[in-house]
Design an enzyme around this catalytic site. Structure first.
Site, PDB file in Angstrom:
ATOM      1  N   GLU A 174       0.844  -1.189   0.000  1.00 40.05           N
ATOM      2  CA  GLU A 174       0.000   0.000   0.000  1.00 40.05           C
ATOM      3  C   GLU A 174       0.880   1.240   0.000  1.00 40.05           C
ATOM      4  O   GLU A 174       1.820   1.349   0.777  1.00 40.05           O
ATOM      5  CB  GLU A 174      -0.912   0.008   1.227  1.00 40.05           C
ATOM      6  CG  GLU A 174      -1.814   1.229   1.311  1.00 40.05           C
ATOM      7  CD  GLU A 174      -2.838   1.107   2.424  1.00 40.05           C
ATOM      8  OE1 GLU A 174      -2.835   1.964   3.329  1.00 40.05           O
ATOM      9  OE2 GLU A 174      -3.639   0.138   2.394  1.00 40.05           O
ATOM     10  N   THR A 192      -3.671   5.023  -1.869  1.00 41.72           N
ATOM     11  CA  THR A 192      -4.696   5.621  -1.025  1.00 41.72           C
ATOM     12  C   THR A 192      -5.220   6.926  -1.604  1.00 41.72           C
ATOM     13  O   THR A 192      -4.616   7.535  -2.479  1.00 41.72           O
ATOM     14  CB  THR A 192      -4.162   5.875   0.393  1.00 41.72           C
ATOM     15  OG1 THR A 192      -3.143   6.865   0.332  1.00 41.72           O
ATOM     16  CG2 THR A 192      -3.588   4.605   0.987  1.00 41.72           C
ATOM     17  N   GLY A 241     -13.894   6.912   4.660  1.00 44.22           N
ATOM     18  CA  GLY A 241     -12.790   7.855   4.751  1.00 44.22           C
ATOM     19  C   GLY A 241     -12.753   8.595   6.066  1.00 44.22           C
ATOM     20  O   GLY A 241     -13.740   8.663   6.806  1.00 44.22           O
TER      21      GLY A 241
END
Length: 659
Positions: free
Chosen positions: A21, A52, A112
């Site tokens: 990630e 992200t 989020g």
């Protein structure tokens, strides 16, 4: 390829896989550093990566751009995060459209975090309130094109600690269309495995991907644990506290702790690990120059964990390659299987210059006149790095000897790149490395090569590619810059040889070749069970001329890294403006060193002269030869002839051409 299919394959074969990630940085230099890191970490063999989404979508454009680059240029299967924070439907539509155009087929749908200036999360007018609403919307708009992941929280999240409520929410997200779950990071494996059992008891059967944060410093370890509210086992604190002030020791101890946690996860039947490569305590980006060091250290910690688990290849090269070059996963490019060899060491540039093609070669190379290669001013084609960085990397050469020594250092892995090669030389060159070094020592500047291969197994770690049970072949290939004083003699030798073809061109476009036509000449091919012969690497005229423009442009960009009055600038410009770019193919793949005999006794003279002195002697050229010394039984002072020697020197029967 959908992530759920990759996870199913890992479970079926019981072969552990992993993913990374990344966060989009906030500075231009940070972006380039992260691209370089992505490029290198590709060779560790991740099943996919995810990128992200900035809080509030402020970094949304960069996220979309990074997905495109990772997917198309670096050949990384990419999952794009998409959040509801400050995102009305129009912004969501635009993000999904960009992901689709990039060839991305995976989305991680999240509610989020709130923007930094807000304490609590709030839905905006015309937006989505919950992640399940975003999942439903994506399914309605794109059907099964996107595989949709959702978030799981083994230890609660910032605004909800009730485990039962969180499990209800997770069930709703999966029922809305979520096909896999990525968890918040954790360090207590017992808590995670207990949570997995509760998820299964809830009737949720989709794959679970555990979020793993490697440890690179003690301070960041504590900061992240506090930010994510995850429990640290007492045994971990006992192991890390004594070395807390020694970052190298922390990484070493942390490697063992994280690897042991991963083993317990895999023993429980979960065969995929998701490693968080770049993340700060707030979920936002580091803003200082420390970002570079931070990224490097965390990448090192990640590699250490993978090596401890025996999941990373020992020499940093991919253990499995579908083709000899890195495939693009951009839209409509997944079936592409033929490319010119010229861009072997500049994969991203080739992808960018061909990104507007409607079709990509599959099974055969078509006519590259139409569509044409893209222009050289596109982003990603020119020389990377700042002028200062490049001067530091490649020095300030003042003579041809200095240039040759730089190329030799690259061949010896003492320099990690050249303008024409963005990555270090590979083990494939080991069998011809000595000959390449010798050529450069004599003034022939080599920029691309491959040795011959005669039926290497497709699993061979050096020459192998393609599915198991196959055999790989390749012709010897050499690409280099040749002094105009030696080009005619070299061409004469090539044309007298059997089974050798060449192209030679200078910056002005003076092309010479003995190729029988403009069609492709396969220099790499493979034979595999149940498949037609695959010919993934070729040499041909039009693409070589397109590469010629790029190659001389890169050299000119390098020259401009130096001031106008610099000897280095004049030296490099002289080579770019006057030398020839030559590629040579030995068409008998049984011959491993046949190309190098063409250069016997050839060398450039006065390589140690400073630039301005060397320039004074250029131009004394007659029919492509020089006033240098050619000691041979066919010699004239300054001119190569097919007759007998006149005014020359014959020395102990040894012949030498000096330019």
């Amino acid at each position: 390829m959908h992530i759920r299919d990759k996870l199913a394959g890992a479970k079926r074969t019981k072969q552990a896989t992993f993913s990374f990630e990344f966060f989009p940085p906030k500075t231009e230099q940070g972006v380039q550093n992260l691209y370089d890191r992505m490029d290198r970490m590709h060779d560790l063999g991740p099943s996919f990566i995810d990128i992200t989404w900035g809080a509030g979508g402020r970094l949304s454009h960069l996220t979309c751009e990074m997905v495109k680059v990772a997917q198309s240029a670096y050949g990384l299967e990419t999952c794009m995060h998409l959040t509801c924070t400050d995102m009305e439907k129009e912004k969501v539509d635009e993000a999904l459209k960009e992901a689709y155009k990039a060839g991305c087929t995976n989305i991680l749908a999240l509610r989020g975090d709130p923007p930094r200036e807000k304490e609590k999360w709030q839905a905006i007018q015309g937006g989505f309130r919950y992640a399940k609403d975003l999942v439903k919307y994506i399914k309605e708009k794109y059907g099964d094109h996107f595989d949709i992941g959702v978030a799981g929280y083994p230890e609660g999240c910032e605004d909800q600690q009730d485990e039962a409520i969180l499990l209800d929410h997770l069930k709703e997200k999966v029922d809305a269309g979520g096909t896999f779950i990525v968890t918040q990071m954790f360090y207590d494996v017992d808590i995670f495995l207990a949570w997995v059992r509760k998820v299964r008891e809830k009737g949720i059967e989709v794959p679970i991907v555990p979020g793993i944060m490697p440890i690179h410093t003690h301070a960041s370890f504590l900061r992240r644990a506090n930010w994510s509210n995850c429990h640290i086992p007492d045994s971990w604190n006992e192991a890390l506290d004594p070395v807390r002030n020694d970052d190298a020791a922390v990484r070493e101890v942390g490697k063992g702790l994280v690897a042991e946690m991963c083993r317990k996860i895999m023993d429980a039947g979960i065969m995929h690990l998701h490693l968080l490569v770049l993340r700060s305590q707030s979920g936002n980006l580091m803003r200082t120059a420390d970002e570079i060091s931070y990224t490097m250290n965390l990448a090192q910690a990640t590699r250490m964990v993978l090596e401890e688990l025996d999941l990373a290849s020992p020499n940093g090269t991919p253990t499995k390659k579908a083709l000899p070059w890195r495939q693009s996963l951009g839209l409509n490019r997944r079936e592409e299987d033929v490319r010119p060899i010229f861009w072997k060491n500049r994969n991203k540039s080739y992808v960018v210059r061909t990104q507007d093609w409607d079709e990509f070669p599959n099974g055969r190379w078509g006519d590259s006149r139409s569509p044409a290669f893209g222009e050289l001013d596109a982003y990603g084609i020119g020389l990377k790095g700042t002028n200062e960085q490049n001067r530091k990397l490649w020095g300030e050469p003042r003579s041809l000897r200095d240039l040759a020594n730089l190329f030799i250092r690259f061949l010896k892995n003492e320099v990690q790149s050249l303008p024409w090669s963005e990555s270090p030389i590979t083990s494939e060159s080991d069998t011809i490395r000595a000959e390449l070094v010798d050529l450069n020592r004599r003034g022939f500047l080599t920029i691309n090569s491959q040795p011959s291969a005669n039926g290497a197994k497709s699993v061979d770690p050096t020459f192998g590619w393609g599915p198991p049970g196959g055999y790989c072949y390749q012709k010897a290939y050499l690409e280099l810059l040749v002094s105009p004083r030696l080009i005619s003699e070299l061409i004469s030798r090539i044309e007298e040889a059997e089974d050798i073809t060449y192209y030679a061109v200078n910056k002005a476009g003076d092309l010479r070749t003995n190729s029988p036509g403009d069609g492709p000449n396969a220099v790499t091919w493979g034979v595999f069970p149940g498949k037609e012969i695959v010919q993934p690497t070729i040499v041909e005229t039009i693409s070589f001329l397109a590469w010629k423009d790029e190659a001389f442009r890169l050299g000119s960009d390098w020259a401009r890294c130096h001031s106008n009055s610099s000897p280095s600038r004049h030296l490099i410009d002289d080579v770019m403006n006057n030398w020839y770019l030559v590629n040579i193919v030995h068409n008998d793949f049984h011959q491993s060193h046949g190309i190098f005999s063409l250069f016997d006794k050839l060398e450039v003279v006065d390589m140690d002269q400073p630039t301005h002195l060397h320039e004074l002697t250029k131009g004394d050229l007659t029919n492509g030869t020089t006033n240098g010394h050619f000691v041979n039984e066919h010699f004239t002072s300054g001119h190569f002839t097919q007759g007998h020697p006149t005014d020359g020197e014959l020395t102990n029967g040894h012949s030498t051409v000096l330019a």
